[in-house]
Design an enzyme around this catalytic site. Structure first.
Site, PDB file in Angstrom:
ATOM      1  N   SER A   1       0.955  -1.323  -0.003  1.00  0.00           N
ATOM      2  CA  SER A   1      -0.011  -0.025   0.034  1.00  0.00           C
ATOM      3  C   SER A   1       0.894   1.110   0.173  1.00  0.00           C
ATOM      4  O   SER A   1       0.315   2.358  -0.438  1.00  0.00           O
ATOM      5  CB  SER A   1      -0.822   0.196   1.068  1.00  0.00           C
TER       6      SER A   1
ATOM      7  N   HIS B   1      -2.368  -3.610  -6.471  1.00  0.00           N
ATOM      8  CA  HIS B   1      -2.847  -3.072  -5.294  1.00  0.00           C
ATOM      9  C   HIS B   1      -4.194  -3.358  -5.078  1.00  0.00           C
ATOM     10  O   HIS B   1      -5.184  -2.345  -5.838  1.00  0.00           O
ATOM     11  CB  HIS B   1      -2.576  -1.573  -4.888  1.00  0.00           C
TER      12      HIS B   1
ATOM     13  N   GLU C   1      -5.275  -1.027  -8.421  1.00  0.00           N
ATOM     14  CA  GLU C   1      -4.466  -0.180  -8.958  1.00  0.00           C
ATOM     15  C   GLU C   1      -3.278  -0.866  -9.512  1.00  0.00           C
ATOM     16  O   GLU C   1      -2.635  -1.695  -8.720  1.00  0.00           O
ATOM     17  CB  GLU C   1      -3.789   0.996  -7.748  1.00  0.00           C
TER      18      GLU C   1
ATOM     19  N   ASN D   1      -5.064   6.117  -1.911  1.00  0.00           N
ATOM     20  CA  ASN D   1      -4.343   6.631  -0.404  1.00  0.00           C
ATOM     21  C   ASN D   1      -3.993   8.064  -0.368  1.00  0.00           C
ATOM     22  O   ASN D   1      -4.248   8.560   0.619  1.00  0.00           O
ATOM     23  CB  ASN D   1      -3.549   5.438   0.019  1.00  0.00           C
TER      24      ASN D   1
HETATM   25  P1  NAD Z   1      -1.412  -9.690   7.055  1.00  0.00           P
HETATM   26  O1  NAD Z   1      -0.447  -9.697   8.304  1.00  0.00           O
HETATM   27  O2  NAD Z   1      -2.683 -10.232   7.422  1.00  0.00           O
HETATM   28  O3  NAD Z   1      -0.799 -11.078   6.352  1.00  0.00           O
HETATM   29  C1  NAD Z   1       0.525 -11.151   5.863  1.00  0.00           C
HETATM   30  C2  NAD Z   1       1.004 -12.786   5.695  1.00  0.00           C
HETATM   31  O4  NAD Z   1       2.263 -12.819   5.305  1.00  0.00           O
HETATM   32  C3  NAD Z   1       0.758 -13.692   6.822  1.00  0.00           C
HETATM   33  O5  NAD Z   1      -0.139 -14.849   6.863  1.00  0.00           O
HETATM   34  C4  NAD Z   1       2.187 -13.916   7.272  1.00  0.00           C
HETATM   35  O6  NAD Z   1       2.181 -15.285   7.892  1.00  0.00           O
HETATM   36  C5  NAD Z   1       2.718 -14.086   6.007  1.00  0.00           C
HETATM   37  N1  NAD Z   1       4.330 -13.895   6.009  1.00  0.00           N
HETATM   38  C6  NAD Z   1       4.974 -13.200   6.877  1.00  0.00           C
HETATM   39  N2  NAD Z   1       6.407 -13.432   6.444  1.00  0.00           N
HETATM   40  C7  NAD Z   1       6.356 -13.794   5.198  1.00  0.00           C
HETATM   41  C8  NAD Z   1       7.359 -14.096   4.115  1.00  0.00           C
HETATM   42  N3  NAD Z   1       8.692 -14.038   4.425  1.00  0.00           N
HETATM   43  N4  NAD Z   1       7.004 -14.789   3.057  1.00  0.00           N
HETATM   44  C9  NAD Z   1       5.532 -15.120   2.890  1.00  0.00           C
HETATM   45  N5  NAD Z   1       4.618 -14.817   3.763  1.00  0.00           N
HETATM   46  C10 NAD Z   1       4.839 -14.254   5.000  1.00  0.00           C
HETATM   47  O7  NAD Z   1      -1.170  -8.458   6.255  1.00  0.00           O
HETATM   48  P2  NAD Z   1      -2.203  -8.158   5.144  1.00  0.00           P
HETATM   49  O8  NAD Z   1      -3.143  -7.132   5.887  1.00  0.00           O
HETATM   50  O9  NAD Z   1      -2.935  -8.907   4.310  1.00  0.00           O
HETATM   51  O10 NAD Z   1      -1.196  -7.161   4.448  1.00  0.00           O
HETATM   52  C11 NAD Z   1      -0.300  -7.735   3.160  1.00  0.00           C
HETATM   53  C12 NAD Z   1       0.026  -6.627   2.189  1.00  0.00           C
HETATM   54  O11 NAD Z   1      -1.128  -5.962   1.532  1.00  0.00           O
HETATM   55  C13 NAD Z   1       0.730  -5.668   2.977  1.00  0.00           C
HETATM   56  O12 NAD Z   1       1.834  -4.963   2.139  1.00  0.00           O
HETATM   57  C14 NAD Z   1      -0.159  -4.386   3.093  1.00  0.00           C
HETATM   58  O13 NAD Z   1       0.353  -3.073   3.062  1.00  0.00           O
HETATM   59  C15 NAD Z   1      -1.038  -4.579   1.698  1.00  0.00           C
HETATM   60  N6  NAD Z   1      -2.558  -4.339   1.820  1.00  0.00           N
HETATM   61  C16 NAD Z   1      -3.187  -4.415   3.161  1.00  0.00           C
HETATM   62  C17 NAD Z   1      -4.599  -3.749   3.098  1.00  0.00           C
HETATM   63  C18 NAD Z   1      -5.382  -4.127   4.246  1.00  0.00           C
HETATM   64  O14 NAD Z   1      -6.456  -3.425   4.536  1.00  0.00           O
HETATM   65  N7  NAD Z   1      -5.003  -5.176   5.352  1.00  0.00           N
HETATM   66  C19 NAD Z   1      -5.216  -3.415   2.041  1.00  0.00           C
HETATM   67  C20 NAD Z   1      -4.082  -3.096   0.752  1.00  0.00           C
HETATM   68  C21 NAD Z   1      -2.819  -3.649   0.754  1.00  0.00           C
END
Ligand code: NAD
Length: 529
Positions: A122, A143, A155, A193
């Site tokens: 993000s 994204h 995106e 964002n």
């Molecule tokens: P999350 O913490 O729910 O999930 C992350 C996952 O990655 C976990 O299951 C973890 O076990 C795993 N992980 C940790 N280290 C790892 C590795 N080295 N290799 C593979 N997997 C690994 O996070 P999220 O909310 O799903 O966010 C993930 C990405 O998406 C981030 O970059 C975040 O900025 C982006 N994002 C989040 C949102 C949101 O609202 N949550 C929205 C858009 C984008």
């Protein structure tokens, strides 16, 4: 472009909130998906969430049972990174940590050298993430918004080295998922964002300066602006700590740009553990039943007659609305030069502060003793408007933007030297009245103008096309209109007027008008991107 993506098998890296959602979207759309997580215990939970969510969709009639069964059959999981080797596209949704993502991309590039590697980041830079891969031209951003199965927008982020072919293929692939892609340049926050920052930051300023409380700002955003939720309701939902971290990262990424300065209120909330819904308390208290919003006053309107002063389309609309309400109206396209016999005048010069001043000076001179002067406080505070008159006690302000048909309440304001009660006169517009503190732009006009301004800066910097910015803001954060559509609807000069009023009042760099918006005001058309 549909069908030219050449993507058959998809890998998703990280099985958390976003990864599971993205895997679900791809599998249901008919792509074999390998869902990878570094922590194997996460995988059954992710599959269970996907099973439950798709089951709910079947129950709601949004998905057919056969489509669900086929989708689930397309989904496999692994904790062995090597299993991603046969994928044509790998979408990374691991934690938002640059070093972690860089390490992962190095490994993914070695595992699947021909695959397109896309990050769901993000806020991090696609170029920085790609820097550990030998072929950065194959790396882009993809994204998705949360929840990925529901939100239509994606995106597609073009890094400085991403090849045009990769961008085209990702656009086509996103369409094949049934989503709506927009193409954004690799810059902080991409489109949604970034352009939505002022929605929060102006809300925080209003509360921080004591101009309104959270509930008042939220109410004005919803009922005057038509936003689905107010900034404080949203900050509580997302997490005040998450919002604060995002604010800080923007401020840093733009080298201290004043528009992105975080607010001390955010820090204070985080330090005191009031993080929003997840901790039971944020800007609102979720341990108590929500209080009934107070009924807004709708006083019996004064019978008039009313003057409407100004040569703006807004003035014409006001006059028509008052007439529709059965009131007698005197329209003044120029400042009056003789006595004026009305009960109150709505001054409606929302575009030009010099003309506003000329109107107020002349009106003050020619109005009868008891007449009330209602200044449009989109581009000046009520106090400043009052200071231009010899009888400041009779000046009050109303704060709105056209078209009035879009508004479900009227913001109004007053000042320390006021004597007259303006509410019976304001009531002639037929809207419930919400009082706010005195600064140019009230709540809704101020938020809208700052969002439009940010959109204009972003387009000028080449972040995305105006059409894509509009689409992104409607689909990504549910704004009723995109910022450019909205500016057209309201009038670009009225929008720029709010910024000029704020700039003059605060003297802050933060409110400088984007050159693109200035040009649109001068020439009546937006510059080509
Ligand atoms: P999350 O913490 O729910 O999930 C992350 C996952 O990655 C976990 O299951 C973890 O076990 C795993 N992980 C940790 N280290 C790892 C590795 N080295 N290799 C593979 N997997 C690994 O996070 P999220 O909310 O799903 O966010 C993930 C990405 O998406 C981030 O970059 C975040 O900025 C982006 N994002 C989040 C949102 C949101 O609202 N949550 C929205 C858009 C984008």
């Amino acid at each position: 472009m549909n069908g030219t993506h050449g993507i058959r098998r998809v890998g998703v890296c990280g099985a958390g909130t976003m990864g599971a959602g993205i895997a679900q979207v791809c599998a249901v759309a008919g792509f074999p998906v390998v869902l990878y997580d570094a922590f194997p215990e996460v995988l059954p939970k992710a599959v269970a969430r996907i099973e439950q969510d798709t089951e709910r969709q079947v129950q709601r009639g949004r998905l057919r049972a056969e489509e669900r069964a086929r989708g689930l059959a397309y989904l496999s999981t692994t904790s062995d990174l090597g299993s991603l080797s046969g994928c044509d596209l790998i979408v990374e949704a691991a934690p938002e940590d640059l070093a972690l993502k860089q390490d992962l991309f190095g490994k993914l590039a070695a595992t699947a050298p021909e695959a397109i590697l896309a990050t769901n980041t993000s806020s991090l830079s696609v170029a920085e993430i790609a820097s550990t891969t030998p072929r950065p031209e194959r790396v882009a951003g993809l994204h998705f918004f949360n929840p990925a199965p529901v939100m239509a927008l994606v995106e597609v982020v073009r890094g400085p080295q991403t090849s045009p072919e990769v961008v085209d293929r990702l656009v086509a692939f996103t369409q094949a998922l049934g989503k709506t892609p927009i193409v954004a340049q690799d810059s902080p926050g991409f489109v949604v964002n970034r352009v939505n920052r002022p929605f929060y930051s102006e809300g925080l300023r209003l509360v921080g300066e004591g101009l309104a409380d959270c509930a008042t700002v939220d109410r004005a955003a919803r009922e005057a602006g038509g936003f689905r939720m107010g900034p404080f309701e949203l900050m509580d939902l997302v997490g005040v700590d998450v919002g604060y971290a995002v604010s800080r990262s923007f401020h840093q990424a733009f080298f201290g740009e004043a528009r992105f300065r975080p607010h001390p209120l955010q820090r204070q909330m985080v330090l005191s553990g009031r993080l929003g819904r997840k901790t039971g308390r944020g800007f609102y208290d979720y341990q108590q039943p929500p209080p009934e919003p107070p009924a807004l006053p709708t006083p019996h309107p004064h019978p008039g007659p009313y003057g409407v002063a100004g040569a703006t389309p807004f003035a014409a609309e006001l006059a028509a609305r008052l007439r529709q309400g059965g009131f007698e109206v005197v329209e003044l396209a120029e400042p009056p030069d003789g006595p004026l016999s009305v009960a109150a005048v709505f001054e409606a010069e929302v575009e030009d502060r010099n003309r506003k001043r000329a109107f107020l000076v002349a009106l003050d001179r020619h109005l009868g003793e008891d007449a009330v002067l209602l200044a449009a406080c989109t581009n000046a505070s009520a106090a400043e408007c009052a200071s231009w008159t010899r009888r400041p006690g009779r000046v009050a302000g109303y704060v709105t933007l056209p078209p009035l048909a879009d508004r479900r309440l009227l913001e109004w304001t007053s000042h320390e030297a006021a004597q007259a009660d303006p509410t019976p006169y304001l009531a002639a517009l037929g809207l419930p009245l919400l009082r706010i503190g005195d600064a140019p732009g009230g709540v809704f006009p101020r938020i809208l103008a700052a969002v439009v301004n940010e959109a204009a800066f972003a387009v000028a910097e080449g972040v995305a096309s105006p059409q894509d910015v509009d689409l992104a803001m409607r689909l990504g954060v549910n704004h009723p209109y995109g910022p450019f559509e909205w500016a057209e609807r309201v009038g670009v000069r009225a929008v720029a007027g709010v910024l000029e009023g704020l700039r003059d009042y605060y003297g802050e760099e933060r409110y400088r008008t984007a050159p693109r918006l200035k040009r649109a005001c001068w020439l009546g058309r937006w510059p080509e991107p």
